[in-house]
Design a protein around this motif. Structure first.
Motif, PDB file in Angstrom:
ATOM      1  N   TYR A  34       0.842  -1.199   0.000  1.00  0.00           N
ATOM      2  CA  TYR A  34       0.000   0.000   0.000  1.00  0.00           C
ATOM      3  C   TYR A  34       0.882   1.256   0.000  1.00  0.00           C
ATOM      4  CZ  TYR A  34      -3.886  -3.101   1.022  1.00  0.00           C
ATOM      5  OH  TYR A  34      -4.827  -4.096   0.958  1.00  0.00           O
ATOM      6  N   PRO A  35       1.169   1.800  -1.170  1.00  0.00           N
ATOM      7  CA  PRO A  35       2.051   2.975  -1.252  1.00  0.00           C
ATOM      8  C   PRO A  35       1.525   4.181  -0.468  1.00  0.00           C
ATOM      9  CG  PRO A  35       1.571   2.105  -3.443  1.00  0.00           C
ATOM     10  CD  PRO A  35       0.738   1.338  -2.469  1.00  0.00           C
ATOM     11  N   ASP A  36       0.213   4.382  -0.460  1.00  0.00           N
ATOM     12  CA  ASP A  36      -0.346   5.517   0.284  1.00  0.00           C
ATOM     13  C   ASP A  36      -0.098   5.359   1.788  1.00  0.00           C
ATOM     14  OD1 ASP A  36      -1.242   6.623  -2.059  1.00  0.00           O
ATOM     15  OD2 ASP A  36      -3.308   5.914  -1.836  1.00  0.00           O
ATOM     16  N   LEU A  37      -0.200   4.134   2.254  1.00  0.00           N
ATOM     17  CA  LEU A  37       0.044   3.855   3.671  1.00  0.00           C
ATOM     18  C   LEU A  37       1.509   4.118   4.010  1.00  0.00           C
ATOM     19  CD1 LEU A  37      -0.924   2.691   6.399  1.00  0.00           C
ATOM     20  CD2 LEU A  37      -0.286   0.442   5.534  1.00  0.00           C
ATOM     21  N   LYS A  38       2.394   3.668   3.141  1.00  0.00           N
ATOM     22  CA  LYS A  38       3.825   3.870   3.371  1.00  0.00           C
ATOM     23  C   LYS A  38       4.193   5.354   3.357  1.00  0.00           C
ATOM     24  CE  LYS A  38       6.147   1.357   0.504  1.00  0.00           C
ATOM     25  NZ  LYS A  38       6.810   0.393  -0.377  1.00  0.00           N
ATOM     26  N   ALA A  39       3.440   6.151   2.618  1.00  0.00           N
ATOM     27  CA  ALA A  39       3.735   7.580   2.506  1.00  0.00           C
ATOM     28  C   ALA A  39       3.119   8.398   3.646  1.00  0.00           C
ATOM     29  CB  ALA A  39       3.227   8.107   1.166  1.00  0.00           C
ATOM     30  N   ASN A  40       2.220   7.821   4.410  1.00  0.00           N
ATOM     31  CA  ASN A  40       1.541   8.545   5.474  1.00  0.00           C
ATOM     32  C   ASN A  40       2.528   8.877   6.602  1.00  0.00           C
ATOM     33  OD1 ASN A  40       0.082   8.595   8.180  1.00  0.00           O
ATOM     34  ND2 ASN A  40      -1.616   8.805   6.742  1.00  0.00           N
ATOM     35  N   GLU A  41       2.598  10.162   6.937  1.00  0.00           N
ATOM     36  CA  GLU A  41       3.555  10.629   7.933  1.00  0.00           C
ATOM     37  C   GLU A  41       3.273  10.065   9.321  1.00  0.00           C
ATOM     38  OE1 GLU A  41       4.755  14.957   9.518  1.00  0.00           O
ATOM     39  OE2 GLU A  41       4.663  14.783   7.321  1.00  0.00           O
ATOM     40  N   THR A  42       2.014   9.981   9.699  1.00  0.00           N
ATOM     41  CA  THR A  42       1.652   9.440  11.015  1.00  0.00           C
ATOM     42  C   THR A  42       2.063   7.977  11.125  1.00  0.00           C
ATOM     43  OG1 THR A  42      -0.223  10.956  11.135  1.00  0.00           O
ATOM     44  CG2 THR A  42      -0.260   9.048  12.617  1.00  0.00           C
ATOM     45  N   ILE A  43       1.799   7.209  10.081  1.00  0.00           N
ATOM     46  CA  ILE A  43       2.167   5.791  10.069  1.00  0.00           C
ATOM     47  C   ILE A  43       3.684   5.649  10.173  1.00  0.00           C
ATOM     48  CG2 ILE A  43       2.175   3.672   8.691  1.00  0.00           C
ATOM     49  CD1 ILE A  43      -0.577   4.244   9.710  1.00  0.00           C
ATOM     50  N   GLN A  44       4.404   6.447   9.414  1.00  0.00           N
ATOM     51  CA  GLN A  44       5.868   6.388   9.458  1.00  0.00           C
ATOM     52  C   GLN A  44       6.389   6.684  10.858  1.00  0.00           C
ATOM     53  OE1 GLN A  44       7.237   9.138   6.480  1.00  0.00           O
ATOM     54  NE2 GLN A  44       7.114   7.614   4.835  1.00  0.00           N
ATOM     55  N   GLN A  45       5.830   7.705  11.485  1.00  0.00           N
ATOM     56  CA  GLN A  45       6.269   8.073  12.828  1.00  0.00           C
ATOM     57  C   GLN A  45       5.960   6.958  13.829  1.00  0.00           C
ATOM     58  OE1 GLN A  45       4.409  11.582  14.419  1.00  0.00           O
ATOM     59  NE2 GLN A  45       5.700  11.627  16.225  1.00  0.00           N
ATOM     60  N   LEU A  46       4.768   6.398  13.759  1.00  0.00           N
ATOM     61  CA  LEU A  46       4.398   5.320  14.679  1.00  0.00           C
ATOM     62  C   LEU A  46       5.285   4.094  14.479  1.00  0.00           C
ATOM     63  CD1 LEU A  46       0.517   5.625  14.556  1.00  0.00           C
ATOM     64  CD2 LEU A  46       1.962   5.953  16.571  1.00  0.00           C
ATOM     65  N   MET A  47       5.574   3.771  13.235  1.00  0.00           N
ATOM     66  CA  MET A  47       6.420   2.611  12.965  1.00  0.00           C
ATOM     67  C   MET A  47       7.853   2.850  13.436  1.00  0.00           C
ATOM     68  SD  MET A  47       4.855   1.293   9.358  1.00  0.00           S
ATOM     69  CE  MET A  47       5.244  -0.439   9.408  1.00  0.00           C
ATOM     70  N   GLU A  48       8.328   4.058  13.311  1.00  0.00           N
ATOM     71  CA  GLU A  48       9.672   4.391  13.794  1.00  0.00           C
ATOM     72  C   GLU A  48       9.717   4.299  15.320  1.00  0.00           C
ATOM     73  OE1 GLU A  48      13.509   5.039  14.045  1.00  0.00           O
ATOM     74  OE2 GLU A  48      12.474   4.802  12.134  1.00  0.00           O
TER      75      GLU A  48
END
Length: 195
Positions: A119-133
């Motif tokens: 899901y490219p849109d999911l990977k690009a989501n800033e909130t998701i990226q921050q939570l995963m980090e």
């Protein structure tokens, strides 16, 4: 007179030695309990991040509800095992159950990450990226805390099993303690975040 004093000193030393052993066992037990408390803090942080990650991903993963449910079920099982272990970190069965529950959670998260790759849109989501980090960072902290706990457990178990410490430990019911280990080599690795 001199032999009497020497005899009294020897008797006093022999009487104090079990007290020393008992106090050392108490000290070591408190050290591994404190180490577990550090794991507990990091696991709580991990468990708190997961619902936010799942909730943020729901909009993107509408066709992946099973994956999201598996992550939440594994998280709930891990929270339950964590709470049980926190009540008595000296109980080996509770520590082993916690290790198994965390292993299942790690597998569920790995499955989530694999699905998220599509899901490219999911990977690009800033909130998701921050939570995963944050989740990845927390995984590292859990690993360090687990190592410190396992070191303290090893020290306690070794001292407890040595002679004559084992006699005092048995008399006062100092039980062996299990190390916190994961069941599979894959689960020993922090989840891979590839965004």
């Amino acid at each position: 007179m001199g032999t009497t004093i020497i005899g009294l000193i020897v008797v006093a030393a022999l009487a104090m030695y079990p007290v020393f052993l008992y106090n050392r066992l108490v000290s070591l037990r408190n050290r591994f309990r404190n180490s577990f408390a550090q794991i507990d803090v990091q696991l709580q942080r991990r468990h708190d991040l997961i619902p936010n990650l799942v909730e943020s991903a729901k909009a993107y993963l509408t066709h992946e509800q099973t994956t999201l449910n598996q992550v939440m079920e594994a998280r709930n099982g891990a929270v339950s095992a964590q709470q049980e272990a926190a009540r008595d970190p000296g109980e080996s069965t509770k520590i082993q159950r916690l290790g198994g529950a965390e292993n299942l959670l790690t597998k569920a998260l790995a499955n989530f990450y694999a699905v998220a790759e599509n899901y490219p849109d999911l990977k690009a989501n800033e909130t998701i990226q921050q939570l995963m980090e944050e989740l990845s960072s927390t995984e590292n902290r859990v690993s360090f805390a687990r190592q410190a706990y396992n070191d303290e457990v090893m020290t306690y178990n070794t001292f407890r099993e040595q002679f004559p410490n084992n006699i005092i430990a048995g008399f006062f019911a100092f039980k062996p303690v299990a190390q916190l280990e994961l069941e599979s080599p894959e689960a020993r690795q922090a989840p891979r975040v590839a965004f």
